[in-house]
Enzyme design. Structure first.
Site, PDB file in Angstrom:
ATOM      1  N   VAL A 170      -1.632   5.557   2.438  1.00  0.00           N
ATOM      2  CA  VAL A 170      -2.864   4.765   2.408  1.00  0.00           C
ATOM      3  C   VAL A 170      -2.878   3.807   3.595  1.00  0.00           C
ATOM      4  O   VAL A 170      -1.842   3.261   3.975  1.00  0.00           O
ATOM      5  CB  VAL A 170      -2.971   3.984   1.082  1.00  0.00           C
ATOM      6  CG1 VAL A 170      -4.209   3.093   1.069  1.00  0.00           C
ATOM      7  CG2 VAL A 170      -3.005   4.955  -0.094  1.00  0.00           C
ATOM      8  N   LEU A 206       0.862  -1.177   0.000  1.00  0.00           N
ATOM      9  CA  LEU A 206       0.000   0.000   0.000  1.00  0.00           C
ATOM     10  C   LEU A 206       0.897   1.224   0.000  1.00  0.00           C
ATOM     11  O   LEU A 206       1.945   1.226   0.648  1.00  0.00           O
ATOM     12  CB  LEU A 206      -0.888   0.022   1.244  1.00  0.00           C
ATOM     13  CG  LEU A 206      -1.902  -1.115   1.428  1.00  0.00           C
ATOM     14  CD1 LEU A 206      -2.622  -0.954   2.766  1.00  0.00           C
ATOM     15  CD2 LEU A 206      -2.907  -1.145   0.293  1.00  0.00           C
ATOM     16  N   ASP A 207       0.486   2.267  -0.698  1.00  0.00           N
ATOM     17  CA  ASP A 207       1.240   3.512  -0.655  1.00  0.00           C
ATOM     18  C   ASP A 207       1.358   3.983   0.792  1.00  0.00           C
ATOM     19  O   ASP A 207       0.494   3.698   1.623  1.00  0.00           O
ATOM     20  CB  ASP A 207       0.553   4.591  -1.488  1.00  0.00           C
ATOM     21  CG  ASP A 207       0.720   4.360  -2.990  1.00  0.00           C
ATOM     22  OD1 ASP A 207       1.548   3.515  -3.363  1.00  0.00           O
ATOM     23  OD2 ASP A 207       0.003   5.019  -3.763  1.00  0.00           O
ATOM     24  N   ARG A 208       2.397   4.718   1.072  1.00  0.00           N
ATOM     25  CA  ARG A 208       2.687   5.126   2.443  1.00  0.00           C
ATOM     26  C   ARG A 208       1.524   5.870   3.092  1.00  0.00           C
ATOM     27  O   ARG A 208       1.241   5.706   4.276  1.00  0.00           O
ATOM     28  CB  ARG A 208       3.959   5.991   2.454  1.00  0.00           C
ATOM     29  CG  ARG A 208       4.504   6.287   3.833  1.00  0.00           C
ATOM     30  CD  ARG A 208       5.864   6.961   3.735  1.00  0.00           C
ATOM     31  NE  ARG A 208       5.807   8.204   3.005  1.00  0.00           N
ATOM     32  CZ  ARG A 208       5.424   9.369   3.522  1.00  0.00           C
ATOM     33  NH1 ARG A 208       5.060   9.434   4.789  1.00  0.00           N
ATOM     34  NH2 ARG A 208       5.401  10.465   2.791  1.00  0.00           N
TER      35      ARG A 208
END
Length: 386
Positions: free
Chosen positions: A174, A170-172
């Site tokens: 998110v 997951l993106d940081r």
């Protein structure tokens, strides 16, 4: 202040340095909680790289000054002279010309960026699989300036969970569900499921405005711009992947609820492009409500200052909540760390440029499913509108 000055003098007169390597696992003592943020005690670390053809022929100082601009030229001169920068394990003069494939070591006082202090909740723990709820602002695994302040690092330090094999990322910024395999065999099973297109993903997002009540299928190419760190939707006749037309991308959206100002939307990405959900929501005219990277173009009638004020108010309450998470470590947080006289980040906790309190995106992973398996994560507090 007196204690800090005494420590600085001790460091200058004869500093005892313990160099850490990737083999050193994170421990509970590495983390300090201050003002609702999780910090890592600065530590000494050896960064290793090898000279490529573009670097070859430069002096060791010019190489660092040209390629790693985060520190001043004088720092690199001093670092070479005192052995903080070495070539093939040996000290060299500042005029040394590097050669292709040589090993370069940079020993430095590493300061990691802080992250929000929410705990990482372990949702399910089986012999082969661990699932957790990832807080926003925490990266999944070591990358860039993050090593210990990662989901993998924190799980090892605070839950004794290692080794772990991330099944997806997951993106940081998110939050939400993360799945880890606990052995290579199970990791390979998940990899095969993903490559065969058998895995379905679900996210929820809080967006601007009243989202349509019927399912929206956005089948629009996405092009990633690495230099800008963002993606764009490629509008027009776009068939297949190409450098100019981006990559094929498809997301399905279904409104869960709305109050006329915001909507909670279920997001089902069919493909997996960089920032896909964020860009496709922007394309619909209903961007994620606190996503400043993709918000402004599609909110002309809404004051950005007003949005900032709204988020600032929420942030204030978030800090209060975060502080309550860290109460157990308040005494520990008052301890100082040793100041390195050569460090360009000391006496600050984090590195330069990372002192802004970030808020996570209103984007949360709630479910992953495949052949005979499904893993879920609870909804966050912001996922309810009335």
């Amino acid at each position: 202040m007196k204690r800090k000055r005494e420590k600085e003098e001790e460091n200058k007169n004869g500093m005892e340095i313990v160099w850490q390597t990737p083999a050193n696992p994170p421990g509970k003592h590495d983390y300090v909680f201050l003002n609702g943020r999780r910090h890592v005690r600065p530590y000494y670390f050896e960064f290793i790289s090898h000279v490529n053809n573009r670097w070859a022929g430069k002096t060791i100082v010019d190489l660092f000054a040209d390629e790693f601009k985060g520190r001043p030229y004088d720092y690199y001169v001093s670092a070479v002279k005192c052995g903080r920068i070495q070539v093939d394990g040996q000290m060299v003069p500042v005029s040394y010309i590097v050669k292709s494939s040589q090993k370069i070591s940079h020993f430095l006082h590493r300061h990691e960026p802080p992250v929000n202090a929410f705990d990482i909740s372990v949702l399910q723990q089986d012999p082969d699989v661990v699932t957790v709820c990832k807080p926003a602002t925490v990266p999944v695994h070591p990358c860039g300036q993050y090593r210990k302040n990662t989901v993998v690092g924190i799980l090892e330090a605070e839950h004794d969970l290692a080794p772990l094999f991330p099944i997806h990322r997951l993106d940081r910024l998110v939050s939400g569900l993360l799945i880890f395999a606990r052995n290579a065999s199970k990791a390979n099973f998940f990899r095969e499921e993903i490559e065969a297109g058998k895995v379905q993903k679900q996210y929820i997002a809080k967006v601007i405005g009243t989202f349509p009540d019927n399912e929206q299928v956005i089948d629009v190419n996405i092009k990633y711009h690495a230099r800008e760190g963002r993606s764009t939707a490629v509008v027009g006749d776009s068939c297949g992947n190409s450098p100019d037309r981006g990559k094929v991308a498809c997301t399905k959206f279904t409104r869960i609820s709305t109050n006329g100002t915001h909507s909670i939307v279920l997001c089902k990405p069919i493909t997996g492009r960089t920032h896909q959900i964020r860009v496709h929501l922007q394309y619909t005219g209903h961007p994620i409500a606190n996503d400043f990277l993709y918000l402004s173009e599609y909110a002309p009638s809404r004051s950005l200052e007003g949005i900032s004020a709204e988020i600032a108010a929420r942030l204030s309450s978030s800090v209060t909540s975060l502080n309550s998470c860290a109460d157990k470590d308040e005494e520990n947080s008052l301890e100082d760390f040793s100041i390195d006289p050569m460090c360009t980040n000391c006496p600050n906790w984090g590195p330069k440029g990372y002192d802004v309190h970030e808020e996570g995106l209103w984007l949360h992973c709630v479910q992953y499913s495949g052949t005979g398996w499904v893993y879920e994560c609870p909804y966050p507090d912001w996922a309810f509108v009335s």
